[in-house]
Design a protein around this motif. Sequence first.
Motif, short mmCIF file in Angstrom:
data_model
loop_
_atom_site.label_atom_id
_atom_site.label_comp_id
_atom_site.label_asym_id
_atom_site.label_seq_id
_atom_site.Cartn_x
_atom_site.Cartn_y
_atom_site.Cartn_z
N PRO A 1 2.43 -6.11 3.30
CA PRO A 1 1.81 -5.54 2.11
C PRO A 1 1.10 -4.22 2.42
O PRO A 1 0.46 -4.08 3.46
N PHE A 2 1.24 -3.26 1.50
CA PHE A 2 0.52 -2.00 1.66
C PHE A 2 0.59 -1.19 0.37
O PHE A 2 1.43 -1.44 -0.50
N VAL A 3 -0.30 -0.23 0.28
CA VAL A 3 -0.27 0.78 -0.79
C VAL A 3 -0.34 2.13 -0.11
O VAL A 3 -1.22 2.36 0.73
N ARG A 4 0.58 3.01 -0.43
CA ARG A 4 0.66 4.30 0.28
C ARG A 4 1.19 5.36 -0.67
O ARG A 4 2.14 5.13 -1.42
N LYS A 5 0.57 6.54 -0.64
CA LYS A 5 1.03 7.62 -1.51
C LYS A 5 1.79 8.66 -0.69
O LYS A 5 1.31 9.12 0.35
N VAL A 6 2.97 9.01 -1.17
CA VAL A 6 3.79 10.05 -0.56
C VAL A 6 4.14 11.06 -1.63
O VAL A 6 4.81 10.73 -2.61
N PRO B 1 4.23 0.61 6.43
CA PRO B 1 3.00 1.40 6.42
C PRO B 1 3.04 2.59 7.38
O PRO B 1 2.37 3.59 7.15
N ASP B 2 3.84 2.47 8.46
CA ASP B 2 3.88 3.54 9.46
C ASP B 2 5.18 4.33 9.45
O ASP B 2 5.44 5.12 10.36
N THR B 3 6.01 4.14 8.43
CA THR B 3 7.25 4.92 8.35
C THR B 3 6.91 6.40 8.17
O THR B 3 6.09 6.76 7.32
N PRO B 4 7.50 7.30 8.98
CA PRO B 4 7.19 8.72 8.87
C PRO B 4 7.42 9.26 7.46
O PRO B 4 8.36 8.86 6.77
N VAL B 5 6.54 10.15 7.04
CA VAL B 5 6.59 10.70 5.69
C VAL B 5 7.93 11.35 5.40
O VAL B 5 8.49 11.18 4.30
N ASN B 6 8.46 12.09 6.36
CA ASN B 6 9.73 12.80 6.11
C ASN B 6 10.88 11.82 5.84
O ASN B 6 11.78 12.11 5.05
N THR C 1 3.22 6.78 -5.61
CA THR C 1 2.47 5.73 -4.93
C THR C 1 3.41 4.56 -4.68
O THR C 1 4.04 4.05 -5.61
N ILE C 2 3.52 4.16 -3.42
CA ILE C 2 4.43 3.08 -3.01
C ILE C 2 3.61 1.81 -2.80
O ILE C 2 2.61 1.82 -2.09
N ILE C 3 4.06 0.74 -3.42
CA ILE C 3 3.32 -0.53 -3.37
C ILE C 3 4.25 -1.63 -2.90
O ILE C 3 5.32 -1.86 -3.49
N ASN C 4 3.85 -2.30 -1.83
CA ASN C 4 4.58 -3.47 -1.34
C ASN C 4 3.64 -4.67 -1.41
O ASN C 4 2.58 -4.66 -0.78
N MET D 1 14.16 9.00 1.18
CA MET D 1 14.52 7.76 0.49
C MET D 1 14.07 7.74 -0.96
O MET D 1 14.63 7.00 -1.78
N ILE D 2 13.04 8.53 -1.29
CA ILE D 2 12.54 8.49 -2.67
C ILE D 2 12.87 9.76 -3.44
O ILE D 2 12.48 9.90 -4.60
N GLU D 3 13.61 10.65 -2.83
CA GLU D 3 13.94 11.92 -3.48
C GLU D 3 14.70 11.67 -4.78
O GLU D 3 15.68 10.93 -4.83
#
Length: 230
Positions: free
Chosen positions: A157-162, A130-135, A166-169, A140-142
């Motif tokens: 568990p988390f849901v986060r949009k970069v 959840p706290d991994t820096p956006v950059n 949308t990344i879902i764990n 990793m998702i490029e």
Amino acid sequence: MKLLLISDIHANKIALDRTLTVPHDRIICLGDLVDYGPMPVECIDAIKDLKIPTIRGNHDNAVAYRIDCGCGYEYKNLSISSREYTWQHLDQEHIHFLKNLPLNLKENIDGHRLYFTHGSPVSMYNYIKPDTPVNEIEKMIEGIDSDFLFIGHSHIPFVRKVKNTTIINPGSVGQPRDGDIRASCAVFDTVSCETEIIRLQYDIKGIYRLIRDKNMPDQDQLIDILKRGY
């Protein structure tokens, strides 16, 4: 479609059985069926019998290929000792099953591009939290070209949009690491694109007893992690 997402079962069949009671149309497992828990055979057999599409996690990989799991220092000794226990119980059919699990799955459902992996699209060893820096996440998702990325590995568990992804764990079924001892899973609605993180009580004392009864190494530490939820 109601897509039930499970991950990081870690040989905890009692917790797995509980998560499978969540209403769903289909299930996908994001890996790590083995290590840490007393029921590796039962977990693999359940996944096979139910024909649940499953990603190969770093612990599945370590057991199958007899290499390091690449996990964090805090749990390294437990992963090694419980892996010895796991090898004693699995037969060659189980090992073959783990070896042949895919590293990722890609699907297009209801017009949405879905990507399933264990750690990150780059590596099963990468942690996205959840706290991994956006950059860092962007690297990793490029290039995955997906609307939704489903991952495990961190047990959080988390849901986060970069950017546009949308990344879902769904968190961990059998080894939660967020301070909540309940089994964790998630349901993703492929029509509304809404995600529900679900926490479930299960017979955790039953797992304590099995760890003792099966004489697993480092029993006290394994039980303490389950009691703390981290």
